[in-house]
Design an enzyme around this catalytic site. Structure first.
Site, mmCIF file in Angstrom:
data_model
loop_
_atom_site.group_PDB
_atom_site.id
_atom_site.type_symbol
_atom_site.label_atom_id
_atom_site.label_comp_id
_atom_site.label_asym_id
_atom_site.label_seq_id
_atom_site.Cartn_x
_atom_site.Cartn_y
_atom_site.Cartn_z
ATOM 1 N N TYR A 71 -1.441 -14.500 7.100
ATOM 2 C CA TYR A 71 -2.611 -15.464 7.155
ATOM 3 C C TYR A 71 -3.105 -15.921 8.470
ATOM 4 O O TYR A 71 -4.206 -15.651 9.130
ATOM 5 C CB TYR A 71 -2.565 -16.226 6.081
ATOM 6 C CG TYR A 71 -3.796 -17.209 5.751
ATOM 7 C CD1 TYR A 71 -4.815 -16.616 5.057
ATOM 8 C CD2 TYR A 71 -3.990 -18.267 6.202
ATOM 9 C CE1 TYR A 71 -6.083 -17.434 4.707
ATOM 10 C CE2 TYR A 71 -5.121 -19.250 6.244
ATOM 11 C CZ TYR A 71 -6.315 -18.503 5.682
ATOM 12 O OH TYR A 71 -7.384 -19.275 5.455
HETATM 13 N N1 LIG Z 1 -9.332 -22.815 0.598
HETATM 14 C C1 LIG Z 1 -8.906 -23.209 1.877
HETATM 15 O O1 LIG Z 1 -8.023 -24.223 1.908
HETATM 16 C C2 LIG Z 1 -9.276 -22.769 3.121
HETATM 17 C C3 LIG Z 1 -9.008 -23.315 4.559
HETATM 18 C C4 LIG Z 1 -9.360 -22.807 5.734
HETATM 19 C C5 LIG Z 1 -10.056 -21.733 5.602
HETATM 20 N N2 LIG Z 1 -10.288 -21.117 4.679
HETATM 21 C C6 LIG Z 1 -11.153 -19.892 4.663
HETATM 22 O O2 LIG Z 1 -12.333 -19.895 4.051
HETATM 23 C C7 LIG Z 1 -12.874 -18.803 3.422
HETATM 24 C C8 LIG Z 1 -13.580 -19.348 2.191
HETATM 25 O O3 LIG Z 1 -12.421 -19.726 1.404
HETATM 26 P P1 LIG Z 1 -12.345 -20.237 -0.194
HETATM 27 O O4 LIG Z 1 -11.297 -21.304 -0.448
HETATM 28 O O5 LIG Z 1 -13.837 -20.292 -0.553
HETATM 29 O O6 LIG Z 1 -11.948 -18.877 -0.868
HETATM 30 P P2 LIG Z 1 -12.080 -18.027 -2.382
HETATM 31 O O7 LIG Z 1 -10.831 -17.560 -2.834
HETATM 32 O O8 LIG Z 1 -12.345 -19.266 -3.022
HETATM 33 O O9 LIG Z 1 -13.224 -17.188 -1.934
HETATM 34 C C9 LIG Z 1 -13.021 -15.989 -0.995
HETATM 35 C C10 LIG Z 1 -13.697 -15.121 -1.768
HETATM 36 O O10 LIG Z 1 -13.604 -13.946 -1.101
HETATM 37 C C11 LIG Z 1 -13.759 -12.704 -1.998
HETATM 38 N N3 LIG Z 1 -12.903 -11.595 -1.142
HETATM 39 C C12 LIG Z 1 -11.571 -11.339 -1.012
HETATM 40 N N4 LIG Z 1 -11.392 -10.206 -0.591
HETATM 41 C C13 LIG Z 1 -12.718 -9.473 -0.479
HETATM 42 C C14 LIG Z 1 -12.969 -8.305 -0.118
HETATM 43 N N5 LIG Z 1 -12.107 -7.378 0.387
HETATM 44 N N6 LIG Z 1 -14.265 -7.845 -0.062
HETATM 45 C C15 LIG Z 1 -15.320 -9.035 -0.521
HETATM 46 N N7 LIG Z 1 -14.960 -10.063 -0.874
HETATM 47 C C16 LIG Z 1 -13.547 -10.366 -0.924
HETATM 48 C C17 LIG Z 1 -13.028 -13.140 -3.163
HETATM 49 O O11 LIG Z 1 -13.289 -12.272 -4.279
HETATM 50 C C18 LIG Z 1 -13.520 -14.751 -3.126
HETATM 51 O O12 LIG Z 1 -14.642 -14.585 -3.932
HETATM 52 C C19 LIG Z 1 -11.890 -17.780 3.492
HETATM 53 O O13 LIG Z 1 -12.039 -16.897 4.615
HETATM 54 C C20 LIG Z 1 -10.661 -18.574 3.882
HETATM 55 O O14 LIG Z 1 -9.496 -18.167 4.357
HETATM 56 C C21 LIG Z 1 -9.972 -21.560 3.265
#
Ligand SMILES: NC(=O)c1ccc[n+]([C@@H]2O[C@H](COP(=O)([O-])OP(=O)(O)OC[C@H]3O[C@@H](n4cnc5c(N)ncnc54)[C@H](O)[C@@H]3O)[C@@H](O)[C@H]2O)c1
Length: 279
Positions: A155
Site C-alpha cells: 500500500y
Molecule cells: N481511510 C483511510 O484511513 C485513508 C487514509 C489515507 C488515504 N486514504 C485513501 O483515500 C481513498 C478513499 O479511502 P476510504 O477510506 O474512503 O476508502 P473506502 O474503502 O471507504 O472506499 C474506497 C472505495 O473504492 C472502491 N474500489 C476499490 N477497488 C476499486 C476498483 N478496482 N475500481 C473501482 N472502485 C474500487 C471500493 O469499492 C470503495 O467503495 C483511498 O484511495 C485510500 O487509500 C484512506
C-alpha cells in the site's frame, strides 16, 4: 475550481470519503455527480441516498481495467455532457502482513488499483480537460506515500507512486501554462472502515466528514498539495533534516506510527474476496 455548477466524477464514490464528497458536492450546488465504484450494491445505495440532493449517476467500473475506464469516461460525457472535476478515491489495503507474507496477487491488485488505475483515469480526464481548456483532477493518495509504513509496504509503495506521478503531471501542466489543475491529497488515517482496528498513539484518526470537506475546499482554493492534517506537510522536511535512525525513532517510537497496523482488521470488500478466491 468552484464546486457549485460543476460536474464531478468520483472514483471509489460508493464508500468512505468519496461517498461523502458526492453528497457534499450536490449539497453545495454541483450540477451533477458521477459515481464510479466496483461495488454495485454500494453504488445503488449511494445513488438512492444522493438523488434527493441533485443529479447523480452510478457506474460499475473496475478502475484497474483500462478498457472499462475509457468506455465509462466516454459514457459519463455522453450522459452528463461534461466532466469538470475528477476526484480519485478508489483504493484498497489488503492486509497487515509483513512483506514476506504477502502474495503475488496482493502486490498486483494493490498496485493496479492504487498506483496504475489513477494513471488510467488521469489519462482519460486530462486528455478531455486539456482539449477543453478547463478542469481539475484530484488524486487522493495518503500520508503513507511520504514515509516508511511497516505492515502495509505494498500500500505504501502504491501511494508513494501515486504522489510521484500526480506531482510530476502537476509540474508538466504548470510548465505548459495549462488552465487544468491538479490537487494531490495526502491524508492521515480516516475513520471510514478501510483501516478498522488500527491504533494511533499520538495523532487523532481523522473524521471522514471533515476530511471530505477539506478536500473539496482544497479544490475550490486550487491547492496543489493538501496534507491532512496540515502537520503532514512537515513529514518530508523532517525526513530531509533528520538522519534515518533518528527519523525512525521519532516517527516509530515517539509517534507510534510503525505499530499503527498491529491490530488492523480492515473491511471485507470485493477486492479482498477476489484475493481470497485467487489464493
Ligand atoms: N481511510 C483511510 O484511513 C485513508 C487514509 C489515507 C488515504 N486514504 C485513501 O483515500 C481513498 C478513499 O479511502 P476510504 O477510506 O474512503 O476508502 P473506502 O474503502 O471507504 O472506499 C474506497 C472505495 O473504492 C472502491 N474500489 C476499490 N477497488 C476499486 C476498483 N478496482 N475500481 C473501482 N472502485 C474500487 C471500493 O469499492 C470503495 O467503495 C483511498 O484511495 C485510500 O487509500 C484512506
Amino acid at each position: 475550481m468552484k464546486i457549485k455548477g460543476s460536474t464531478l466524477l468520483i472514483t471509489g464514490g460508493a464508500s468512505g470519503i468519496g461517498r461523502i464528497m458526492g453528497r457534499l458536492a450536490l449539497q453545495q450546488g454541483a450540477e451533477a455527480v458521477a459515481i464510479w465504484d466496483i461495488n454495485a450494491e454500494h453504488i445503488d445505495e449511494t445513488v438512492a441516498e444522493h438523488k434527493q440532493y441533485g443529479t447523480v449517476r452510478g457506474y460499475r467500473v473496475d478502475v484497474s481495467d483500462s478498457d472499462q475506464v475509457m468506455s465509462a469516461y466516454a459514457q459519463v460525457l455522453k450522459d452528463l455532457g461534461r466532466v469538470d472535476i475528477v476526484i480519485q478515491c478508489a483504493g484498497i489495503i489488503t492486509s497487515n502482513s509483513t512483506f514476506n507474507e504477502n502474495t503475488l496477487r496482493e502486490i498486483d491488485r494493490t498496485m493496479q488499483i492504487n498506483a496504475v488505475a489513477p494513471m488510467y483515469v488521469g489519462l482519460a480526464a486530462l486528455q478531455d480537460m486539456t482539449a477543453k481548456g478547463r478542469g481539475h483532477l484530484v488524486n487522493v493518495a495518503s500520508a503513507a506515500g511520504m514515509l516508511p509504513c511497516p505492515n502495509m509496504s505494498i500500500y505504501t509503495a502504491s501511494k508513494w507512486s501515486a504522489i510521484g506521478w500526480s506531482e510530476s503531471v502537476r509540474v508538466e501542466l504548470q510548465r505548459m501554462n495549462s488552465p487544468v489543475k491538479i490537487t494531490t491529497v495526502a491524508p492521515y488515517y480516516i475513520n471510514t472502515g478501510m483501516f478498522d482496528g488500527i491504533k494511533s498513539k499520538v495523532f487523532p484518526i481523522l473524521d471522514p466528514e471533515k476530511t471530505a470537506r477539506k478536500i473539496l475546499k482544497a479544490v475550490e482554493r486550487n491547492k496543489i498539495y493538501a496534507g491532512i492534517p496540515f502537520s503532514a506537510h512537515f513529514i518530508r522536511l523532517m525526513e530531509g533534516i533528520f538522519p534515518t535512525r533518528i527519523f525512525d525513532w521519532l516517527f516509530g517510537d515517539v509517534f507510534g506510527l510503525y505499530t499503527v497496523m498491529d491490530h488492523f482488521k480492515g473491511r471485507k470488500d470485493e477486492n479482498r474476496e477476489h484475493l481470497r478466491r485467487a489464493a
